[in-house]
Design a protein around this motif. Sequence first.
Motif, PDB file in Angstrom:
ATOM      1  N   GLY A  77       0.838  -1.194   0.000  1.00  0.00           N
ATOM      2  CA  GLY A  77       0.000   0.000   0.000  1.00  0.00           C
ATOM      3  C   GLY A  77       0.869   1.238   0.000  1.00  0.00           C
ATOM      4  O   GLY A  77       1.991   1.225   0.535  1.00  0.00           O
ATOM      5  N   SER A 223      -8.402   1.188  -3.638  1.00  0.00           N
ATOM      6  CA  SER A 223      -8.152  -0.199  -3.248  1.00  0.00           C
ATOM      7  C   SER A 223      -8.388  -1.109  -4.447  1.00  0.00           C
ATOM      8  O   SER A 223      -9.513  -1.511  -4.736  1.00  0.00           O
ATOM      9  CB  SER A 223      -9.077  -0.581  -2.086  1.00  0.00           C
ATOM     10  OG  SER A 223      -8.888  -1.923  -1.693  1.00  0.00           O
ATOM     11  N   GLY A 242      -3.035  -0.609  -2.998  1.00  0.00           N
ATOM     12  CA  GLY A 242      -3.738   0.424  -2.254  1.00  0.00           C
ATOM     13  C   GLY A 242      -3.028   1.748  -2.338  1.00  0.00           C
ATOM     14  O   GLY A 242      -1.799   1.802  -2.253  1.00  0.00           O
ATOM     15  N   ALA A 448      -6.121  -0.601   2.830  1.00  0.00           N
ATOM     16  CA  ALA A 448      -6.641  -0.486   1.462  1.00  0.00           C
ATOM     17  C   ALA A 448      -6.053  -1.570   0.564  1.00  0.00           C
ATOM     18  O   ALA A 448      -6.766  -2.193  -0.237  1.00  0.00           O
ATOM     19  CB  ALA A 448      -6.338   0.905   0.897  1.00  0.00           C
TER      20      ALA A 448
END
Length: 504
Positions: A77, A223, A242, A448
Amino acid sequence: MSDYIIALDQGTTSSRAIVFDKKGSIISVGQKEHEQIMPRAGWVEHDPIEIRDNMREVIGIALGRANLTRHDIAAVGITNQRETAVVWDKNTGIPVYNAIVWQDTRTQPIVDRLAGDAGVERYKDIVGLPLATYFSGTKIVWILENVEGAREKAEAGDLIFGTTDTWVLWNLTGGPDGGVHATDVTNASRTLFMDLKTLEWRDDILADFGVPRSMMPEIRSSSEVYGEARDTSLLRETPVAGILGDQQAATFGQAAFDAGESKNTYGTGNFLIFQTGTEIVKSENGLLTTVGYKLGDGPAHYALEGSIAVTGSLIQWLRDQLGIISSAPEVEELAAKVEDNGGVYFVPAFSGLFAPYWRPDARGAIVGLTRFANRNHIARAALEATAFQTREVLDAVNADSGVDLTELKVDGGMIANDTLMQFQADILGVPVVRPVVAETTALGAAYAAGLAVGFWNDLDELRANWQEDKRWTPNDDVAERERQLRLWKQAVQKSMDWVNEDVR
């Protein structure tokens, strides 16, 4: 299945890689600061190559400290300083200029030119933002107008733009060799170019600014799998899944997903986000309307935001520019030596005033000085400035939403300061609550990414991870609270109307 998620947090003062487990607990951290380049008053820059190299290094540090390899990581992420602008040659990967940081104020003449007779709210109904030096759109214009050859290369399609999430993603996924040129809706909503309703770039606004559409990254959700890390990375073949701008990421990491939920981050600046759900709420009180998050094909969730330019960076200024302290924690030691601020109020309008005033003509001011005041009072006034500014933003949120917050969730580096957190509760009149995992910005990016690859199943699973660590309860002296607020507002007025033709 791999047991961990790694979050890459490209912040204003440092780049970090943090490994999280399924419970949202921190396993290891790699961190490296980068240079703050200030060529002249009001200018703040970063070297994108230094950031790129630091990010590669901190990935290795985080993996090494946990004795992990890429095979242990389910997804990557990314979170980032949102409005900082990088423009680079897509063929070579070399920036044409340093990154212009969100705090930079050099583009005020461009803001004035674009505002014209229509004023700074010319595009606010579409993009949710006033015209201001804060956002990345005018920074792109400055580069195109001031860097030799940049306009021509941009028109030829050779230059591309990104906030630092895009810069990290592009380099991580191959750079000039097929790097993914994309951003997410939260970062796109901070450029001045994205329509909040359609989540698309507005060609008419880009034309007004003179920015070629070919420079702009693809807008994606917060996401989803954007691509895989390439062979140049220790994370090769790991999905990058993410992206959330830092303040939206912190809100996500606080498990504040629904309308009416909020958080306040205490970092370089302070940023209070109040979720409004799938409804776009337009502020009448100096707040920004922004995208909170969008998960895959789901609807966009929106938020109101109060942005404060200078909070943690004021403590850094006391350390680096004045030498009053030698380390950030020392400011609390000094503040604790006095019972109150001694009548001293510090308005840190170094980049003008952000929410709720939006006054670019303001500059920093220390008022109420007498012979009685000493460095302890100044240190305390610096801490209190953060709390006063937060109170004004929270008042604006309450007015716009019609719902008074009953407590404030907090995160960021400054929440380790008990003196500040207690004063914050006192001046707000509501409890202040700190979570067990204070690194909520990186955690939000990890969440995410993990949702996109099935590492976590749903938002309820993330809510279950949130745990309270400490709570500060306000005192009941309402009269003293109101007296201090009146003096603070008086000090704020003294900081305004400073920038004119005589000030360079």
